[in-house]
Scaffold this active site. Structure first.
Site, PDB file in Angstrom:
ATOM      1  N   PHE A 147      12.858  14.428   9.653  1.00 18.74           N
ATOM      2  CA  PHE A 147      11.709  13.562   9.946  1.00 18.74           C
ATOM      3  C   PHE A 147      12.032  12.573  11.061  1.00 18.74           C
ATOM      4  O   PHE A 147      11.236  12.340  11.952  1.00 18.74           O
ATOM      5  CB  PHE A 147      11.308  12.749   8.703  1.00 18.74           C
ATOM      6  N   ARG A 205      -4.039   8.683  17.140  1.00 18.83           N
ATOM      7  CA  ARG A 205      -4.222   9.759  18.112  1.00 18.83           C
ATOM      8  C   ARG A 205      -4.001  11.106  17.439  1.00 18.83           C
ATOM      9  O   ARG A 205      -4.770  12.032  17.609  1.00 18.83           O
ATOM     10  CB  ARG A 205      -3.234   9.597  19.275  1.00 18.83           C
ATOM     11  N   SER A 242       0.843  -1.204   0.000  1.00 16.42           N
ATOM     12  CA  SER A 242       0.000   0.000   0.000  1.00 16.42           C
ATOM     13  C   SER A 242       0.877   1.252   0.000  1.00 16.42           C
ATOM     14  O   SER A 242       2.073   1.178   0.287  1.00 16.42           O
ATOM     15  CB  SER A 242      -0.934  -0.009   1.210  1.00 16.42           C
ATOM     16  N   ALA A 283      -2.372  18.017  11.675  1.00 11.76           N
ATOM     17  CA  ALA A 283      -2.461  18.178  13.126  1.00 11.76           C
ATOM     18  C   ALA A 283      -3.800  18.806  13.517  1.00 11.76           C
ATOM     19  O   ALA A 283      -4.229  19.787  12.924  1.00 11.76           O
ATOM     20  CB  ALA A 283      -1.308  19.047  13.628  1.00 11.76           C
ATOM     21  N   HIS A 329       4.070  -0.828   3.543  1.00 10.83           N
ATOM     22  CA  HIS A 329       3.284   0.392   3.363  1.00 10.83           C
ATOM     23  C   HIS A 329       4.287   1.511   3.077  1.00 10.83           C
ATOM     24  O   HIS A 329       5.095   1.866   3.935  1.00 10.83           O
ATOM     25  CB  HIS A 329       2.496   0.686   4.646  1.00 10.83           C
ATOM     26  N   GLU A 340       1.109   5.618   0.853  1.00  9.34           N
ATOM     27  CA  GLU A 340       0.534   6.758   1.580  1.00  9.34           C
ATOM     28  C   GLU A 340       0.844   8.090   0.890  1.00  9.34           C
ATOM     29  O   GLU A 340       1.948   8.304   0.401  1.00  9.34           O
ATOM     30  CB  GLU A 340       1.124   6.781   2.997  1.00  9.34           C
ATOM     31  N   ASP A 384      -1.410  14.506  16.170  1.00  3.78           N
ATOM     32  CA  ASP A 384      -0.583  15.528  16.827  1.00  3.78           C
ATOM     33  C   ASP A 384      -1.424  16.758  17.109  1.00  3.78           C
ATOM     34  O   ASP A 384      -2.262  17.137  16.299  1.00  3.78           O
ATOM     35  CB  ASP A 384       0.585  15.941  15.909  1.00  3.78           C
TER      36      ASP A 384
END
Length: 275
Positions: free
Chosen positions: A207, A98, A7, A43, A257, A9, A100
């Site tokens: 990163f 969750r 997959s 975010a 991924h 992103e 940022d």
């Protein structure tokens, strides 16, 4: 390697030009026949509309797409509305995180952790969604300890997640150790390895600093030694990441991924070497 294990992103583009550019990138990557594309979420939900628009654009081209959904800074009511919208649009897969907090933002919102978000999604929508959650082979940067991090992962799976995608890493042993530890807790969902192609040394360092991904010393020194020679950085990066992918797949990783950074070249090059 079979493409159903693979997959890609994207992040939602901020401008119409960015959207056009991503469309070109996506069509190139679609030729590799990935299982689905995922689209990240800014975010505090700052790209919510952009995420949905990008997902719908991908689906209009006949591909499966999974929006990211984060709970930080959100209310149950706002998440309920998003889930309803996803269902109305025929979206069946999502990545629950969750997320940022945006800088300068005060409250965490009504749902504080990803396991609470997964629980809420299941309570609201039953089995409608295939839910992916995040995993951290090298430990979440905010976790108190590796054991705490593992127990947090277990809570997300018990809340109803179908599978997990890891943060990117360059140390295959960290991944295999994490999977072993999860298996010992009785966790049997697929834990897909997150892969970050190496194309830009300074960007990678930035990163990795933010997300707690370790770049092995030998890789870091070699990349630094190339200076501004981007062709050498890319060629070396391609070798390192392809070798990592080969080792992961040989060791039983259920899938890869790719964090594409909205670029087609590096992911395609790695993929073609693996096939």
């Amino acid at each position: 390697m079979e493409t159903h294990n693979f997959s890609i992103e994207f992040f939602p583009p901020k401008t119409p030009e960015g959207a056009d550019k991503l469309r070109v990138t996506r069509r190139k990557l679609a030729e590799l026949n990935p299982k689905y594309f995922s689209v990240t979420f800014g975010a505090g939900g700052s790209t919510q509309q952009g995420t949905l628009d990008t997902v719908l654009d991908i689906m209009a081209d006949g591909h499966l797409a999974a929006p990211h959904l984060s709970c930080i800074g959100a209310t149950r009511e706002s998440i309920r509305a998003i889930l309803k919208q996803f269902q109305e649009k025929g979206i069946r897969r999502l990545v629950a995180l969750r997320g940022d907090l945006p800088s300068g933002y005060g409250g965490a919102g009504e749902l504080r952790y990803a396991n609470e978000l997964v629980e809420f999604i299941r309570a609201e929508t039953g089995d409608w969604f295939h839910i992916e959650v995040a995993a951290y082979p090298e430990v979440h940067p905010q976790a108190r300890s590796p054991q705490d991090d593992l127990l947090n992962f277990e809570r997300k799976i018990k809340a109803g997640a179908n599978a997990a995608i890891t943060q990117y890493f360059y140390n295959a042993d960290a991944y295999f150790q994490f999977v072993d530890n999860a298996n010992k807790l009785g966790i049997e969902v697929p834990i897909v390895a997150g892969i970050m192609p190496i194309t830009n040394y300074t960007q990678l360092m930035r990163f990795s600093e933010m997300c707690g991904a370790e770049i092995p010393r030998w890789v870091r020194l070699k990349l630094a030694s190339f200076g501004d020679d981007s062709a050498s950085i890319k060629a070396f990066g391609l070798d390192v990441v392809t070798n990592l992918c080969e080792r992961l797949l040989a060791g039983g990783a259920p899938g890869l991924h790719f964090y594409s950074m909205n670029q087609a070249v590096a992911t395609t090059a790695i993929w073609q070497r693996l096939v």
